[in-house]
Design a protein around this motif. Structure first.
Motif, PDB file in Angstrom:
ATOM      1  N   ILE A  75      12.632  18.854  34.554  1.00 20.83           N
ATOM      2  CA  ILE A  75      13.498  19.899  35.119  1.00 20.83           C
ATOM      3  C   ILE A  75      13.593  21.036  34.103  1.00 20.83           C
ATOM      4  O   ILE A  75      14.253  20.897  33.056  1.00 20.83           O
ATOM      5  N   LEU A  76      12.949  22.141  34.398  1.00 21.07           N
ATOM      6  CA  LEU A  76      13.012  23.299  33.509  1.00 21.07           C
ATOM      7  C   LEU A  76      14.287  24.075  33.796  1.00 21.07           C
ATOM      8  O   LEU A  76      14.466  24.611  34.890  1.00 21.07           O
ATOM      9  N   SER A  77      15.168  24.128  32.815  1.00 25.83           N
ATOM     10  CA  SER A  77      16.414  24.889  32.938  1.00 25.83           C
ATOM     11  C   SER A  77      16.308  26.143  32.081  1.00 25.83           C
ATOM     12  O   SER A  77      16.196  26.049  30.857  1.00 25.83           O
ATOM     13  N   LEU A  78      16.348  27.287  32.719  1.00 21.55           N
ATOM     14  CA  LEU A  78      16.338  28.554  31.988  1.00 21.55           C
ATOM     15  C   LEU A  78      17.753  29.029  31.693  1.00 21.55           C
ATOM     16  O   LEU A  78      17.943  30.192  31.341  1.00 21.55           O
ATOM     17  N   GLY A  79      18.723  28.132  31.823  1.00 19.95           N
ATOM     18  CA  GLY A  79      20.108  28.487  31.536  1.00 19.95           C
ATOM     19  C   GLY A  79      20.746  27.535  30.549  1.00 19.95           C
ATOM     20  O   GLY A  79      21.963  27.350  30.572  1.00 19.95           O
ATOM     21  N   GLN A  80      19.936  26.917  29.681  1.00 16.96           N
ATOM     22  CA  GLN A  80      20.494  25.957  28.741  1.00 16.96           C
ATOM     23  C   GLN A  80      21.455  26.618  27.764  1.00 16.96           C
ATOM     24  O   GLN A  80      22.429  25.989  27.328  1.00 16.96           O
ATOM     25  N   ALA A  81      21.206  27.875  27.441  1.00 22.33           N
ATOM     26  CA  ALA A  81      22.120  28.583  26.544  1.00 22.33           C
ATOM     27  C   ALA A  81      23.474  28.821  27.189  1.00 22.33           C
ATOM     28  O   ALA A  81      24.473  29.024  26.486  1.00 22.33           O
ATOM     29  N   ALA A  82      23.543  28.770  28.526  1.00 24.89           N
ATOM     30  CA  ALA A  82      24.830  28.919  29.205  1.00 24.89           C
ATOM     31  C   ALA A  82      25.751  27.757  28.857  1.00 24.89           C
ATOM     32  O   ALA A  82      26.938  27.955  28.550  1.00 24.89           O
ATOM     33  N   PHE A  83      25.232  26.525  28.894  1.00 29.18           N
ATOM     34  CA  PHE A  83      26.043  25.371  28.513  1.00 29.18           C
ATOM     35  C   PHE A  83      26.463  25.467  27.048  1.00 29.18           C
ATOM     36  O   PHE A  83      27.567  25.069  26.670  1.00 29.18           O
ATOM     37  N   TYR A  84      25.570  25.975  26.237  1.00 29.89           N
ATOM     38  CA  TYR A  84      25.832  26.181  24.809  1.00 29.89           C
ATOM     39  C   TYR A  84      27.030  27.099  24.616  1.00 29.89           C
ATOM     40  O   TYR A  84      27.958  26.788  23.853  1.00 29.89           O
ATOM     41  N   CYS A  85      27.025  28.217  25.326  1.00 34.79           N
ATOM     42  CA  CYS A  85      28.110  29.192  25.180  1.00 34.79           C
ATOM     43  C   CYS A  85      29.396  28.716  25.856  1.00 34.79           C
ATOM     44  O   CYS A  85      30.494  28.979  25.345  1.00 34.79           O
ATOM     45  N   ILE A  86      29.273  28.041  26.991  1.00 36.93           N
ATOM     46  CA  ILE A  86      30.469  27.497  27.647  1.00 36.93           C
ATOM     47  C   ILE A  86      31.171  26.520  26.711  1.00 36.93           C
ATOM     48  O   ILE A  86      32.398  26.525  26.588  1.00 36.93           O
ATOM     49  N   GLY A  87      30.385  25.665  26.052  1.00 35.97           N
ATOM     50  CA  GLY A  87      30.966  24.749  25.077  1.00 35.97           C
ATOM     51  C   GLY A  87      31.635  25.478  23.931  1.00 35.97           C
ATOM     52  O   GLY A  87      32.719  25.102  23.474  1.00 35.97           O
ATOM     53  N   GLY A  88      30.997  26.548  23.458  1.00 39.07           N
ATOM     54  CA  GLY A  88      31.583  27.327  22.365  1.00 39.07           C
ATOM     55  C   GLY A  88      32.878  27.996  22.765  1.00 39.07           C
ATOM     56  O   GLY A  88      33.865  27.977  22.001  1.00 39.07           O
ATOM     57  N   TYR A  89      32.909  28.609  23.955  1.00 42.02           N
ATOM     58  CA  TYR A  89      34.132  29.253  24.428  1.00 42.02           C
ATOM     59  C   TYR A  89      35.234  28.223  24.673  1.00 42.02           C
ATOM     60  O   TYR A  89      36.406  28.455  24.352  1.00 42.02           O
ATOM     61  N   ALA A  90      34.865  27.077  25.273  1.00 40.78           N
ATOM     62  CA  ALA A  90      35.866  26.034  25.529  1.00 40.78           C
ATOM     63  C   ALA A  90      36.479  25.543  24.228  1.00 40.78           C
ATOM     64  O   ALA A  90      37.704  25.364  24.128  1.00 40.78           O
ATOM     65  N   TYR A  91      35.632  25.308  23.220  1.00 35.75           N
ATOM     66  CA  TYR A  91      36.142  24.879  21.913  1.00 35.75           C
ATOM     67  C   TYR A  91      37.094  25.921  21.333  1.00 35.75           C
ATOM     68  O   TYR A  91      38.195  25.595  20.866  1.00 35.75           O
ATOM     69  N   GLY A  92      36.672  27.181  21.349  1.00 36.83           N
ATOM     70  CA  GLY A  92      37.488  28.234  20.751  1.00 36.83           C
ATOM     71  C   GLY A  92      38.822  28.414  21.445  1.00 36.83           C
ATOM     72  O   GLY A  92      39.867  28.541  20.790  1.00 36.83           O
ATOM     73  N   ILE A  93      38.822  28.408  22.780  1.00 39.46           N
ATOM     74  CA  ILE A  93      40.066  28.615  23.531  1.00 39.46           C
ATOM     75  C   ILE A  93      41.048  27.473  23.281  1.00 39.46           C
ATOM     76  O   ILE A  93      42.230  27.694  23.006  1.00 39.46           O
ATOM     77  N   VAL A  94      40.567  26.240  23.379  1.00 39.83           N
ATOM     78  CA  VAL A  94      41.451  25.087  23.175  1.00 39.83           C
ATOM     79  C   VAL A  94      41.930  25.025  21.728  1.00 39.83           C
ATOM     80  O   VAL A  94      43.110  24.743  21.456  1.00 39.83           O
TER      81      VAL A  94
END
Length: 384
Positions: A75-94
């Motif tokens: 499964i080629l995902s061209l949005g893997q960096a999206a999960f990367y950034c979502i995780g970063g934003y979630a960490y920062g906000i919490v």
């Protein structure tokens, strides 16, 4: 000596198999040597080298997440960096909201892993249970990432706050007011036993190294397990795998969520490393860069992907003085690598080393028992 080496290999049997290169004593000896050198790096390397190595290790974790879903499940995902950034934003906000009450970032780390995984459940269920596959999944994930980036760029208005966290638009995540805590690095512990890991320090580097080793060994165990063989079956022929009774869509959704969680972990570590997260991480360039790391190394092998990621990141730093030309050079490397070695440059190098070592290894004399073991036949006593 032979007995000890055999025991050593048997102890690593869970991490060895047909789905990964490097299953010999020579490979694991080299692996242990590299790990030892990485552990000792802060003692002989400069502060800049330690900080850079931390970033390289975080990028390797992100690349492994794409290797799992693309290389082993197809499964080629061209949005893997999206999960990367979502995780970063979630960490920062919490973290910014709970750091005063909890005194640590334990819950923020959990959020940085779980939030991308939950999002992957939602979008993955829509994709896989509607029978999307191939280029349609790649395009949908890229569009999703771009939509996230477009939204985050529009959050410069002061009304875009989540408690003590101001989304910040193009300026990135920041405190809502001057009295609010800034985006913290990792603070782990319970009660009075609290340990802070400054993203620019040795302790943080060793923590990231430990996490990277755990992710690498964990993925080696997964891909060489029975579940890993199911992933490869789904990659090679999903229709045939379904005829054998496997729920292909559930398998795809499961590995998609696991991949998103690993990418979110990498994003969490990156945000803690730089105490900063920015909408540019959702861009086309950020997503394509991960694909380049994996494709050049060899998407079907975890070790090759790590080597490729570190090498290409080092090349990017060396080319950074050239401006935007560095991305063009990486693109040329990808095209050349795909034409010269479709299975990956470092995968090809690893296979060549394996063939060379196998030629030097003495061949045991043929026997009836040896033949039975090779073909998986039960040993039988020869009748007189």
């Amino acid at each position: 000596m032979q007995t000890h080496s055999n025991r050593f290999l048997r102890s690593l049997s869970s991490f060895n198999g047909q789905q990964t290169l490097g299953n010999s004593r020579f490979f694991w000896a080299c692996w242990l040597l590299v790990v030892a050198l990485l552990v000792l790096l802060p003692f002989f390397g400069s502060r800049y080298q330690v900080i850079t190595a931390s970033n390289f290790l975080i990028s390797s974790i992100l690349a492994l997440s794409l290797c799992l879903i693309w290389g082993y499940c197809g499964i080629l995902s061209l949005g893997q960096a999206a999960f990367y950034c979502i995780g970063g934003y979630a960490y920062g906000i919490v973290a910014m909201n709970l750091i005063d009450t909890h005194g640590n970032t334990d819950l923020a780390i959990v959020a940085g892993i779980l939030v991308p995984a939950i999002f992957a459940v939602l979008i993955g269920a829509l994709m896989f249970y509607s029978r999307l596959k191939g280029v349609y999944v790649a395009i949908l994930m890229l569009v999703t990432s771009l939509l996230f980036g477009l939204f985050m760029r529009q959050t410069a208005d002061p009304s875009y706050v989540v408690g003590a966290a101001y989304l910040g638009g193009m300026n990135g995540l920041s405190p809502a007011t001057a009295s609010d805590p800034s985006l913290p690095s990792l603070i782990l512990g319970f009660g009075s036993a609290v340990f802070e890991f400054d993203g620019r320090g040795r302790a943080f580097y060793w923590l990231v190294l430990g996490v990277g080793i755990a992710v690498y060994l964990g993925l080696r165990w997964i891909v060489n397990s029975s579940f890993g063989y199911v992933l490869v079956a789904v990659r090679e022929d999903p229709e045939r795998a379904e005829t054998f009774g496997y729920d292909v869509r559930l398998v795809q959704l499961g590995v998609f969520c696991l991949s998103a969680a690993i990418a979110g972990l990498a994003g969490t570590l990156y945000t803690a490393w730089g105490t900063y997260i920015h909408p540019d991480g959702f861009s086309v360039a950020a997503n394509i860069l991960v694909v380049i790391w994996v494709a050049v190394g060899g998407r079907k092998d975890l070790t090759s992907v790590i080597v490729s990621t570190v090498a290409l990141n080092w090349i990017s730093i060396e080319l950074s003085t050239w401006g935007e030309v560095s991305m063009l050079v990486l693109g040329c490397i990808l095209v050349t690598a795909m034409l010269a070695a479709p299975e990956g440059v470092f995968t090809g190098v690893g296979q060549a080393i394996g063939r060379l070592l196998s030629r030097r290894r003495p061949v045991p004399p043929a026997s009836d028992n040896a033949t039975s073991q090779v073909y998986g036949l039960p040993k039988m006593e020869r009748t007189r």
